[in-house]
Design an enzyme around this catalytic site. Structure first.
Site, PDB file in Angstrom:
ATOM      1  N   ASP A 142       0.805  -1.218  -0.019  1.00 27.72           N
ATOM      2  CA  ASP A 142       0.157   0.007   0.067  1.00 27.72           C
ATOM      3  C   ASP A 142       0.905   1.384   0.052  1.00 27.72           C
ATOM      4  OD1 ASP A 142      -1.631   2.272   0.442  1.00 27.72           O
ATOM      5  OD2 ASP A 142      -3.142   0.629   1.540  1.00 27.72           O
ATOM      6  N   CYS A 159      -6.397   4.216  -2.570  1.00 26.87           N
ATOM      7  CA  CYS A 159      -6.623   2.892  -1.882  1.00 26.87           C
ATOM      8  C   CYS A 159      -7.745   1.994  -2.373  1.00 26.87           C
ATOM      9  CB  CYS A 159      -6.698   2.695  -0.509  1.00 26.87           C
ATOM     10  SG  CYS A 159      -5.045   3.552   0.199  1.00 26.87           S
ATOM     11  N   ASP A 211      -0.615  -0.649  -4.643  1.00 29.41           N
ATOM     12  CA  ASP A 211      -2.049  -0.075  -5.343  1.00 29.41           C
ATOM     13  C   ASP A 211      -1.627   1.305  -5.863  1.00 29.41           C
ATOM     14  OD1 ASP A 211      -1.380   1.377  -2.817  1.00 29.41           O
ATOM     15  OD2 ASP A 211      -3.401   0.880  -2.222  1.00 29.41           O
ATOM     16  N   HIS A 225     -10.173  -2.497   2.626  1.00 35.58           N
ATOM     17  CA  HIS A 225     -10.727  -1.193   2.182  1.00 35.58           C
ATOM     18  C   HIS A 225     -11.640  -0.850   1.337  1.00 35.58           C
ATOM     19  CE1 HIS A 225      -8.320   2.974   2.466  1.00 35.58           C
ATOM     20  NE2 HIS A 225      -9.830   2.976   2.592  1.00 35.58           N
TER      21      HIS A 225
END
Length: 476
Positions: A16, A56, A289, A107
């Site tokens: 991430d 995200c 991401d 998420h």
């Protein structure tokens, strides 16, 4: 591996906020990434992989549906995807005899701004909201504290299960444990490992000391394209206070320490794959991401078309199928991942998928000059107008435009890799700008993207931060 069918396994590891430019194999001397550098030398390096929506939740929705944000409705973070209108990657795997496993950050479930630790936001209940991951599921919606005593996950109940190690270490242990279990089964499998680092907060407490020691001799400096004033189009997540600007280089130090830990854990996972004999028929991927700005262009975080935010690592290996140590230079967008992998695995692509099957390009059997449609559909995690943009990125150039005032940008990423010179008003580039602009709108029209304000989705697509079914939307 399924002995009867020979279907390949899939291990998909994604970090991430890890940008391409912070990898040792990409030339960053501050990066301590020996395991990923070694993997790069033995894998196919999709060196022009980009995050089509560098935030995200939008990324994850596109990854698992093969659709652009304007079709998933995941226009900001901290809203809940509606599973009813999508035929997802995991569903296709499940329908074709795969066992699925998902570990880590999700998420796509919270329906409240903040309040991350309440199980009603952090626990994804078993069923449709897991988007087809019907087998092992050890996840949490999101948070960004990784130290022992704070980090936790859920299985099939709202009960919080706290990690007894630094979160990425524990998640890697869990992934290796799952590989052993899956190997003993009769089905091919797909394991997704979603690691939260190196996402901020970049404080020393959020990374073990030994990784800070690994980079103790490294020198960190403000980016060459750093601007001392905030970008006027930066939302509150992208703005920097005076105090935060003073901490940028220390933030970088913690970020790179997190990357060093990430590298070590990927090395452990890869070693386990080898020792278990899984590398004989397993597609192994490492990616991210989106990236991080660190003050470049007067911004922090992501949610922008600049290279620091959209360019991500993407390394893929498959023994006896993909060439080792080769760079593929075609542009590979987030929405292209699902159709490309499904084809490589001999599985059907749902008709609704909007990405392009670029499997032959990955394999080196074809090439493409096509660029990628990138989009920003609003602020990072609140509804609000004025931040919407679209962009079209080719191997060499980036064209971008803001909805609010029509401001356009054109960058030559080869001559100007830091994107410090906007060429949009240069007569010599007028024809190129018009060509890229036309290509961008052509792709937008194909997917029904009418370049709406963020409030359009808030009004027509979302109720109480939950994305409505298509039949319930007000614009249908």
């Amino acid at each position: 591996m399924d002995i009867e069918t020979g279907k390949p396994n899939l291990i998909y590891v994604f970090a991430d906020q890890l940008r391409y430019f912070s990898m040792g194999y990409a030339g960053d001397e501050n990066a301590v990434t020996p395991n990923l550098d070694a993997f790069c030398a033995e894998s196919t390096n999709l060196c022009q992989a980009i995050s089509g929506h560098p935030v995200c939740a939008p990324y994850r929705a596109s990854l698992l549906t093969g659709k652009y944000t304007t079709s998933t409705g995941m226009v900001i973070n901290e809203i809940r995807i509606n599973p009813s209108d999508h035929h997802t990657l995991a569903q296709v795997l499940d329908e074709n005899g795969y066992e699925t496993a998902y570990i880590g950050k999700w998420h796509m479930y919270a329906a409240e701004l903040g309040n991350h630790y309440d199980p009603k936001n952090s626990y994804i209940p078993k069923g449709a909201d897991r988007l087809g991951f019907n087998d092992f599921f050890a996840a949490y919606n999101f948070r960004h504290e990784y130290e022992i005593g704070t980090a936790y996950y859920h299985l099939d109940s709202p009960e919080k299960i706290f990690y007894e190690k630094y979160e990425p270490d524990a998640q890697t242990d869990m992934a290796i444990e799952q590989l052993r279990r899956l190997l003993a089964g009769e089905k091919p499998f797909a394991l997704f490992l979603s690691i939260g680092t190196p996402h901020d907060p970049w404080v020393k407490e959020n990374v073990p000391e030994k990784y800070l020691e690994k980079i103790s001799t490294k020198k960190f400096h403000l980016p060459e394209n750093y601007l001392p004033e905030n970008d006027s189009r930066a939302d509150e997540w992208a703005q920097l206070s005076r105090e935060e600007r003073a901490q940028l280089t220390e933030w970088m130090r913690v970020y790179y320490a997190m990357v060093a830990n990430l590298d070590e854990n990927f090395g452990r996972l890869r070693q386990a794959v080898h020792e278990l004999g899984l590398d004989e028929n397993t597609i192994l991927i490492f990616t991210s991401d989106h990236g991080e700005m660190f003050g470049a262009h007067g911004r922090r975080a992501k949610n922008i078309f600049y290279e620091e935010a959209v360019r991500v690592p993407f390394l893929i290996s498959w023994k006896n199928h993909l060439v080792e140590g080769v760079r593929r230079n075609f542009v590979f967008n987030t929405v292209d991942i699902m159709p490309s992998l499904l084809t490589m695995m001999g599985l059907p692509i749902p008709e609704e998928v909007e990405g392009t099957d670029l499997s032959r390009c990955i394999e080196g059997k074809a090439d493409t000059q096509e660029g990628a449609l990138m989009m920003g559909t609003g602020p990072t995690a609140v509804f609000g107008d004025g931040y919407e943009w679209r962009a079209y990125r080719t191997r060499r150039h980036t064209y971008a435009v803001y909805l609010a005032d029509g401001q356009e940008y054109l960058f030559d990423n080869e001559k100007d890799p830091k994107q410090m010179h906007n060429l949009i008003h240069d007569p010599a580039y007028e024809a190129l700008a018009e060509k890229l602009k036309a290509k961008m709108y052509e792709k937008m029209e194909k997917i029904g993207d009418t370049f709406e304000k963020n409030s359009y989705y808030e009004k027509n697509w979302v109720c109480d931060r939950i994305i409505l079914k298509k039949a319930e939307r007000l614009d249908v």
